[in-house]
Every structure is written in structure tokens, then in C-alpha cells.
Write a protein that holds these residues in place. Structure first.
Motif, PDB file in Angstrom:
ATOM      1  N   VAL A   1       4.661  -8.040  18.608  1.00  0.00           N
ATOM      2  CA  VAL A   1       4.479  -7.768  20.033  1.00  0.00           C
ATOM      3  C   VAL A   1       3.653  -8.878  20.672  1.00  0.00           C
ATOM      4  O   VAL A   1       3.953  -9.314  21.778  1.00  0.00           O
ATOM      5  CB  VAL A   1       3.848  -6.386  20.257  1.00  0.00           C
ATOM      6  N   ASP A   2       2.624  -9.372  19.971  1.00  0.00           N
ATOM      7  CA  ASP A   2       1.839 -10.482  20.511  1.00  0.00           C
ATOM      8  C   ASP A   2       2.734 -11.678  20.814  1.00  0.00           C
ATOM      9  O   ASP A   2       2.595 -12.319  21.850  1.00  0.00           O
ATOM     10  CB  ASP A   2       0.748 -10.908  19.531  1.00  0.00           C
ATOM     11  N   ALA A   3       3.651 -11.960  19.913  1.00  0.00           N
ATOM     12  CA  ALA A   3       4.530 -13.112  20.085  1.00  0.00           C
ATOM     13  C   ALA A   3       5.494 -12.925  21.250  1.00  0.00           C
ATOM     14  O   ALA A   3       5.934 -13.896  21.851  1.00  0.00           O
ATOM     15  CB  ALA A   3       5.319 -13.364  18.793  1.00  0.00           C
ATOM     16  N   ALA A   4       5.810 -11.684  21.580  1.00  0.00           N
ATOM     17  CA  ALA A   4       6.819 -11.420  22.599  1.00  0.00           C
ATOM     18  C   ALA A   4       6.267 -10.733  23.837  1.00  0.00           C
ATOM     19  O   ALA A   4       7.020 -10.346  24.705  1.00  0.00           O
ATOM     20  CB  ALA A   4       7.913 -10.545  21.981  1.00  0.00           C
ATOM     21  N   SER A   5       4.965 -10.595  23.955  1.00  0.00           N
ATOM     22  CA  SER A   5       4.408  -9.765  25.019  1.00  0.00           C
ATOM     23  C   SER A   5       4.366 -10.435  26.381  1.00  0.00           C
ATOM     24  O   SER A   5       4.022  -9.793  27.366  1.00  0.00           O
ATOM     25  CB  SER A   5       3.008  -9.277  24.637  1.00  0.00           C
TER      26      SER A   5
ATOM     27  N   ALA B   1       2.324  -2.930  29.673  1.00  0.00           N
ATOM     28  CA  ALA B   1       1.903  -1.831  28.807  1.00  0.00           C
ATOM     29  C   ALA B   1       1.518  -0.653  29.683  1.00  0.00           C
ATOM     30  O   ALA B   1       0.746  -0.816  30.630  1.00  0.00           O
ATOM     31  CB  ALA B   1       0.723  -2.252  27.939  1.00  0.00           C
ATOM     32  N   LEU B   2       2.077   0.501  29.374  1.00  0.00           N
ATOM     33  CA  LEU B   2       1.739   1.725  30.078  1.00  0.00           C
ATOM     34  C   LEU B   2       0.966   2.616  29.127  1.00  0.00           C
ATOM     35  O   LEU B   2       1.475   2.995  28.081  1.00  0.00           O
ATOM     36  CB  LEU B   2       2.999   2.462  30.536  1.00  0.00           C
ATOM     37  N   ALA B   3      -0.254   2.943  29.493  1.00  0.00           N
ATOM     38  CA  ALA B   3      -1.053   3.886  28.713  1.00  0.00           C
ATOM     39  C   ALA B   3      -0.968   5.220  29.441  1.00  0.00           C
ATOM     40  O   ALA B   3      -1.603   5.409  30.472  1.00  0.00           O
ATOM     41  CB  ALA B   3      -2.489   3.408  28.584  1.00  0.00           C
TER      42      ALA B   3
ATOM     43  N   ALA C   1     -13.109  -0.693  22.267  1.00  0.00           N
ATOM     44  CA  ALA C   1     -12.493  -1.719  21.412  1.00  0.00           C
ATOM     45  C   ALA C   1     -10.973  -1.708  21.597  1.00  0.00           C
ATOM     46  O   ALA C   1     -10.343  -2.762  21.701  1.00  0.00           O
ATOM     47  CB  ALA C   1     -12.863  -1.485  19.952  1.00  0.00           C
ATOM     48  N   LEU C   2     -10.374  -0.519  21.652  1.00  0.00           N
ATOM     49  CA  LEU C   2      -8.932  -0.412  21.877  1.00  0.00           C
ATOM     50  C   LEU C   2      -8.574  -0.960  23.255  1.00  0.00           C
ATOM     51  O   LEU C   2      -7.621  -1.721  23.394  1.00  0.00           O
ATOM     52  CB  LEU C   2      -8.480   1.051  21.760  1.00  0.00           C
ATOM     53  N   LEU C   3      -9.340  -0.604  24.245  1.00  0.00           N
ATOM     54  CA  LEU C   3      -9.092  -1.094  25.596  1.00  0.00           C
ATOM     55  C   LEU C   3      -9.154  -2.613  25.636  1.00  0.00           C
ATOM     56  O   LEU C   3      -8.283  -3.260  26.225  1.00  0.00           O
ATOM     57  CB  LEU C   3     -10.098  -0.493  26.567  1.00  0.00           C
ATOM     58  N   GLU C   4     -10.132  -3.208  25.004  1.00  0.00           N
ATOM     59  CA  GLU C   4     -10.244  -4.674  24.992  1.00  0.00           C
ATOM     60  C   GLU C   4      -9.084  -5.326  24.256  1.00  0.00           C
ATOM     61  O   GLU C   4      -8.588  -6.366  24.685  1.00  0.00           O
ATOM     62  CB  GLU C   4     -11.590  -5.114  24.420  1.00  0.00           C
TER      63      GLU C   4
ATOM     64  N   ARG D   1      -6.519  -7.921  26.032  1.00  0.00           N
ATOM     65  CA  ARG D   1      -6.257  -9.264  25.491  1.00  0.00           C
ATOM     66  C   ARG D   1      -4.758  -9.465  25.290  1.00  0.00           C
ATOM     67  O   ARG D   1      -4.236 -10.549  25.539  1.00  0.00           O
ATOM     68  CB  ARG D   1      -6.989  -9.474  24.175  1.00  0.00           C
ATOM     69  N   ARG D   2      -4.087  -8.439  24.836  1.00  0.00           N
ATOM     70  CA  ARG D   2      -2.656  -8.543  24.540  1.00  0.00           C
ATOM     71  C   ARG D   2      -1.823  -8.605  25.815  1.00  0.00           C
ATOM     72  O   ARG D   2      -0.864  -9.373  25.901  1.00  0.00           O
ATOM     73  CB  ARG D   2      -2.226  -7.359  23.680  1.00  0.00           C
ATOM     74  N   PHE D   3      -2.159  -7.795  26.809  1.00  0.00           N
ATOM     75  CA  PHE D   3      -1.303  -7.674  27.986  1.00  0.00           C
ATOM     76  C   PHE D   3      -1.931  -8.211  29.277  1.00  0.00           C
ATOM     77  O   PHE D   3      -1.283  -8.207  30.326  1.00  0.00           O
ATOM     78  CB  PHE D   3      -0.892  -6.206  28.178  1.00  0.00           C
TER      79      PHE D   3
END
Length: 112
Positions: free
Chosen positions: A37-41, A46-48, A66-69, A73-75
Motif C-alpha cells: 500500500v505504501d508503494a501504491a498509496s 483513506a477513510l477511517a 501512534a496509529l493516527l500518525e 504519514r502513509r496518506f
């Protein structure tokens, strides 16, 4: 470098340890490794929503920073808190928690 993205290719990958959910559907869960997912994000949002780990923490009064951060970072600016009103149990609880979480962390809301 451009990375081609396809939900089909993500869905085809197995969901092993370290996987993240790409989508939840009535027929199952689409998953992929965090690295994939990092490679293709780049083209993803992202919908939480109310069933997400982020929501469950917020509803329990202890949002996982930590999850939020990691998600931010990813999205980057493509992380949204998803709001729905379909008459499901605890929707209003999530809406209140999402409004508070969004205000505290400057996260946009998306109604679907």
C-alpha cells in the motif's frame, strides 16, 4: 518513478501478518501488506469509518496516536474520517467522536 496501482493486484495479495485492510465488503476483506500500500498509496484516499481501529479507539476514549500518525504519514492529506447515517447501532456515537477527533487533529470529515 511512477507506481501503477490496481485494486485487483492489491486484492490478489494474501493478507498475512502485517497486512492492512484496503476495503471491507460483505463478501470479505481486501487486504495487502503495508509495504504494498505504501508503494501504491499516491492515488489513494483513506477513510477511517466507524469500524476502523482508529474509530474504536476514539469511541473507547483513547484514540491511538501512534496509529493516527502512521496513517497520516502513509496518506498525508488524504486521510478522512468517514461519517454515515444508515441507522446502524452506535453511528451517532462515532459521529460525535469523529467530530472531536477531527477538530483535535485537523482531520477532514467525509460523509458517505
Amino acid at each position: 518513478m511512477s507506481v501503477e496501482f490496481s485494486l485487483d493486484s492489491l486484492a490478489a495479495e494474501t493478507c498475512e501478518a502485517g497486512c492492512i485492510v484496503v476495503g471491507v465488503h460483505e463478501k470479505g476483506v481486501l487486504g495487502a501488506t503495508a509495504q504494498r500500500v505504501d508503494a501504491a498509496s499516491g492515488g489513494l484516499i483513506a477513510l477511517a469509518g466507524p469500524g476502523s481501529a482508529l474509530a474504536q479507539g476514539a469511541l473507547g476514549g483513547h484514540a491511538d496516536s501512534a496509529l493516527l500518525e502512521r496513517m497520516r504519514r502513509r496518506f498525508h492529506e488524504r486521510l478522512y474520517l468517514e461519517l454515515t447515517r444508515c441507522g446502524r447501532a452506535h453511528e451517532e456515537d462515532w459521529i460525535g467522536a469523529a467530530l472531536a477527533l477531527g477538530a483535535r487533529h485537523d482531520l477532514p470529515l467525509l460523509a458517505s
